[in-house]
Write a protein that holds these residues in place. Structure first.
Motif, short mmCIF file in Angstrom:
data_model
loop_
_atom_site.label_atom_id
_atom_site.label_comp_id
_atom_site.label_asym_id
_atom_site.label_seq_id
_atom_site.Cartn_x
_atom_site.Cartn_y
_atom_site.Cartn_z
N TYR A 75 26.09 99.27 38.43
CA TYR A 75 26.88 99.09 39.64
C TYR A 75 26.04 98.40 40.72
O TYR A 75 24.82 98.60 40.80
CB TYR A 75 27.37 100.44 40.17
CG TYR A 75 28.26 101.18 39.18
CD1 TYR A 75 29.62 100.88 39.09
CD2 TYR A 75 27.72 102.17 38.35
CE1 TYR A 75 30.42 101.56 38.18
CE2 TYR A 75 28.53 102.84 37.44
CZ TYR A 75 29.87 102.53 37.36
OH TYR A 75 30.67 103.19 36.46
N GLY A 76 26.70 97.60 41.55
CA GLY A 76 26.03 96.97 42.67
C GLY A 76 25.89 97.94 43.84
O GLY A 76 26.39 99.08 43.80
N ASP A 77 25.24 97.44 44.92
CA ASP A 77 25.05 98.29 46.09
C ASP A 77 26.37 98.69 46.73
O ASP A 77 26.48 99.75 47.36
CB ASP A 77 24.19 97.56 47.13
CG ASP A 77 22.75 97.34 46.62
OD1 ASP A 77 22.35 98.10 45.70
OD2 ASP A 77 22.06 96.44 47.11
N ASP A 78 27.37 97.84 46.54
CA ASP A 78 28.69 98.15 47.11
C ASP A 78 29.53 99.02 46.19
O ASP A 78 30.71 99.29 46.47
CB ASP A 78 29.43 96.86 47.44
CG ASP A 78 29.62 95.99 46.21
OD1 ASP A 78 29.10 96.38 45.10
OD2 ASP A 78 30.26 94.95 46.31
N GLY A 79 28.96 99.44 45.03
CA GLY A 79 29.67 100.31 44.10
C GLY A 79 30.53 99.60 43.10
O GLY A 79 31.20 100.22 42.27
N SER A 80 30.51 98.25 43.14
CA SER A 80 31.33 97.51 42.19
C SER A 80 30.62 97.38 40.85
O SER A 80 29.38 97.39 40.78
CB SER A 80 31.63 96.11 42.75
OG SER A 80 30.42 95.40 42.94
N LYS A 123 28.95 95.70 37.91
CA LYS A 123 28.29 94.42 37.70
C LYS A 123 28.15 94.08 36.21
O LYS A 123 28.02 92.91 35.85
CB LYS A 123 26.90 94.45 38.32
CG LYS A 123 26.90 94.68 39.82
CD LYS A 123 27.61 93.55 40.55
CE LYS A 123 27.53 93.72 42.06
NZ LYS A 123 28.25 92.62 42.78
#
Length: 637
Positions: free
Chosen positions: A110-115, A117
């Motif tokens: 997951y990315g820093d924004d929670g999406s 990846k």
């Protein structure tokens, strides 16, 4: 610049070096759609694709066509995306189309924004591990099937406390319990109340743990309460680090074998009794003649006394003594018959075989008759054996009768004894050899079979040699036979040595009224006869000193005092009569009892010899009577 700064590299480069160094795992990344974006050397090694070939391709190509059709790749991505992780084992496909068993882990990134990846994918080739596990499983399955398939043995396991942890079909068949009825139960459930009261289950487990194995035969209890005979083996079980984890228990139902053994014992006892009855006919024929002679003496003496009421006292006492002596001999004859004919199983006693055979020599010679010579070659100092004396006499009589029948025109029978050590251990060898016709080889191999006989119809039962063989085996020994046509036959019985002490019977001494601790000088040149005589005297409670000839006896008399001298007559150098005469001159009060094999009377008349003479072969009873008569009689001038 510090040392750390010198070796410091950009994080991405260090990570790539680490990933590429791993060759046992396929480490690569997928984007959110499942397409490959990185590829390490481990992935290339066991999947077969280079990075240029595979990057950008969908990871589903590594799945089998069946898994692809079933949507397994999509489910894996979906599970990892929603749960953060997916782990599974299954078949995967290499570039060349071959398959391998893989352990795969799929972690969501997951990315820093929670999406989402993408995914981190780790795969390991565990084909060999799975093969070993499968082989182990199949082996365990086969073992389980084997144990379950055995119905003649109860095979089950116990925990260290003796509680049942497994149960096979054989256990169910033998003991009657279903598996669910016994799991967790203590194995003492199968023991009798008596054995449980004696704490035998605990003894069995402790013995198994201490000795490495416990084995026994005993009665056990089925579910329905019935008893059965069981052969039981308990082995301790240890794990790989040597910790005790339980016991292996094997039980076999041996009830049928025990019943067969009991029936065999009954058959052997019946066979022994049958053979005794046959042998009694042989024995009675010889005894009847002697018995009639004894009755003639008794009747004639009684008739004479009745017709001569005024007979002088000395002459009357002589006739009464003859009658008393004759009645004692008649009693001895009937006792032999009664003892020989008794109907009972073997009653072992610890005996000296040579002494016992010396005592039955007279009976055997009477059975044979005058055409046959009977020689004894009995070794002194035999090891003791524990056997049934009546069974021995029956076996010996059978062998002697068979030997006699093989010599219709007369011949010689030699009975010998010797110590003999074999593979089975120490023992005593009894041999009966004849000079008869011999047995052909084709017949010899069957002579120990019951009811097999070479004699004409009506002349034999075929039980003689089988009784000898059965007696030897029942006594813990063995029997064998050798024969050569025209040269004779040898029958041998080997009986095991016992280390038990012989029980000395003092009843005869008490009955005879011998003084306790009577000091006797025994004079006999034959070593084995001297040994027999000493045994009999000691059984009568006498204290015995030996001398091998007359000269030796006179030297002993100069040094010690005695209550009686018991001497053979026929000796080299100074004869027994010469020794007795010399003793009369130097020790006038010392009684002398002589023994001879040449006299047909038990005592030579006083007016002919001055010394009483005991006839050979003598037994304990006749020896006691002779001593008692001598030491109780007034000294003759």
């Amino acid at each position: 610049m510090t040392t750390a700064d010198r070796y410091k590299q950009p994080p991405a480069e260090v990570f790539q070096l680490l990933v590429d160094a791993v060759t046992d795992y396929a480490l690569y990344m997928l984007n959110a759609e499942g397409r490959i974006v990185t590829w390490n050397t481990g992935a290339e090694r066991f999947k077969g694709y280079s990075a240029d070939e595979i990057i950008g391709e969908h990871f589903s190509r590594f799945f089998s066509p069946e898994d692809q059709a079933a949507g397994v790749p999509a489910r894996a991505l979906n599970a990892a995306a929603h749960e953060g992780r997916f782990e599974a084992e299954g078949w995967r496909v290499r570039k060349d189309g071959s398959r391998f068993w893989a352990h795969a882990i799929l972690d969501a990134i997951y990315g820093d924004d929670g999406s989402l990846k993408g995914f981190a994918k780790i795969t390991r080739d565990i084909t060999e591990k799975r093969r070993l596990e499968q082989a182990t499983y199949e082996s365990a399955l086969q073992l389980k099937m084997l144990v379950e398939g055995v119905r003649d043995y109860a095979i089950y396991m116990l925990d260290p406390r003796g509680q049942i942890t497994s149960w096979n079909s054989g256990a169910q068949a033998i003991k009657g319990y279903e598996e669910q009825e016994v799991l967790g139960q203590h194995f003492s459930l199968f023991y009798t109340e008596e054995d449980r009261a004696r704490d035998m289950p605990t003894v069995a487990l402790e013995s198994s743990l201490r000795d490495g194995k416990f084995e026994a035969e005993a009665q056990r209890v089925r579910k329905n309460g019935s008893l059965f005979w069981a052969h039981v083996v308990i082995d301790p079980i240890f794990n790989q680090v040597g910790e005790h984890v339980g016991f292996a228990k094997i039980t076999r139902d041996i009830t049928e074998r025990k019943q067969a053994e009991q029936e065999l014992r009954h058959t052997q006892e019946a066979l022994l009794q049958s053979q005794k009855l046959q042998a009694l006919g042989e024995l009675a024929g010889g005894i009847a003649h002697d018995f009639n002679n004894l009755m003639t003496v008794m009747r004639g003496s009684a008739d004479f006394l009745l017709r001569q009421p005024d007979l002088p006292l000395e002459k009357r006492n002589r006739y009464l003594s003859i009658m008393l002596e004759t009645s004692e001999r008649a009693t001895s004859l009937t006792s032999q018959l009664l003892a020989f004919a008794r109907r009972q199983p073997l009653e072992p006693e610890v005996i000296d075989l040579s002494v016992r055979l010396d005592a039955v020599g007279e009976m055997l010679q009477r059975t044979l008759g005058s055409l046959y010579g009977l020689k004894f070659d009995l070794a002194p100092g035999l090891w003791p054996v524990e056997i049934d004396p009546a069974g021995l006499e029956a076996a010996l009589l059978n062998a002697v009768v068979n030997a006699r029948d093989a010599m219709p025109n007369g011949g010689r029978i030699t009975i010998s004894t010797a110590n003999s050590t074999r593979e089975q251990g120490d023992g005593v060898l009894l041999s009966i050899r004849d000079t008869g016709e011999g047995i052909p080889p084709e017949t010899l191999q069957r002579v120990f079979e019951p009811f097999f006989t070479t004699k004409p119809t009506g002349k034999g039962t075929g039980l003689g040699l089988s009784q000898i063989h059965g007696y030897a085996v029942q006594s813990g020994g063995s029997a064998r036979i050798e024969s050569e046509v025209g040269k004779g036959t040898l029958v041998e019985l080997w009986l095991p040595r016992t280390h038990k002490q012989r029980q000395v019977d003092r009843a005869s001494a008490r009955h005879a009224g011998l003084p306790p601790g009577l000091r006797v000088l025994l004079v006999e040149d034959s070593e084995h006869v001297r040994y027999f005589a000493r045994q009999l005297l000691e059984d009568l409670g006498c204290k015995v000193v030996e001398a091998s000839d007359g000269q030796d006896a006179l030297l002993v008399l100069q040094e010690r005092e005695f209550d009686l001298v018991f001497s053979d007559i026929v000796m080299p150098g100074r004869s027994g009569l010469e020794l007795a005469t010399q003793i009369r001159l130097s020790h006038a009060e010392l009684p002398v009892l002589l023994a001879s094999g040449y006299s047909s009377k038990q005592f030579i008349p006083i007016n002919e010899r001055k010394f009483p003479i005991l006839r050979k072969p003598y037994k304990l009873e006749t020896l006691a009577a002779g001593i008692n008569q001598l030491i109780g009689a007034p000294e003759e001038a």
